[in-house]
Motif scaffolding. Sequence first.
Motif: not given
Length: 366
Positions: A188, A216, A260-262, A267, A296, A336-338
């Motif tokens: 971030d 991504r 990060c897939y947002d 994403g 998420y 959001r997938r981190y």
Amino acid sequence: MTQRNSPVEPGEAVPWFTSSTPSRERFTFDTVAGRYIVLNFLGSAADPTAARVLTDLLARRERFDDSHASYFGVSVDPQDRERQRVRNLLPGIRFFWDFDRAICNLYGVQQPTGAIRQMTYLLDPRLRVIAVLPVQPGGEGHIDAVLALLDAQDSFPPPAPAQAQAPVLVVPRIFEPALCQKLIDYYDHHGGFDSGYMIERDGKTVEVVKHDHKRRRDCALNDEKLSQACLHRITTRLLPEMLKAFQFHATRMERYLVACYDAKEGGHFRPHRDNTTKGTAHRRFAVSLFLNSGEYEGGYLRFPEFGQSLYSAPQGGAVVFSCSLLHEATAVTAGRRYMFLPFLYDEEGRRVRDENQQYLESSAEQ
């Protein structure tokens, strides 16, 4: 058996051993995997602290049934055997005779003074350390603390016929929550760049960006302290599980990458394999390490060759699979997938990578 100077750390697999018990001359410890294990280093049952722990244990003996959990006490005092101070109570409660201190040395509880650190290991069904609990002087409340931790663990589903599944390994507790958060904060703070994927073009391995195939954002981890923390945990917590499951000895790790897939960007990553170009042919296993599970929606792994099952892992856990498997990251539909996304390979893979560097046009990696 070797000697450790400190206890085995949480997240690590414990050493295996064979020892005698009150009822068996040779008991092979690794055969008890598949349930939660309480491994309690008593010293001597004549010690008042150990005696209190054993009294409280027997008062709660119904908690140890060999299905959900088992208790193993470790005694170093031959008088415990001669005077029958302790005995196995089946199912669920057993003792090891460790009169030569071999198990104590193996687990780092033997002190230079000759005394035994009285402590308890709580192990998961794969014989990995969940927690190490020192026994406080007097022993009061120790068993209650152990049982509270045991209650906090996942219960086992009832037996059911196996469904077809991909040959993947799901391993919880590789990164602790604090490390996961540090990696998310790093991403971030630094932001992510648009991530492409690798293809062959005119004999070269090149990166392309096409949002209909992959959306991504990636952030290279350039913090040495954080990188070393990730490497240490993967080396001590994940690689032993891979060796056990796949008989593969990984010696090298490619890329320190937080991704990060947002959902706001849709994403996703459509079906692909991770080692189909000359520049990626050295890759052997992919690691998808989940940093914020539960925060998420969507964002599963799927392996189309093996059906429609969706795979994930708890926060800090990893899904590990061969780079040759067709796989996709399904769309994140909310949040959001981190992820932390390294590749692992061995010395033969290193040779392949060195030979194929000439074909790699871009330093970017899939």
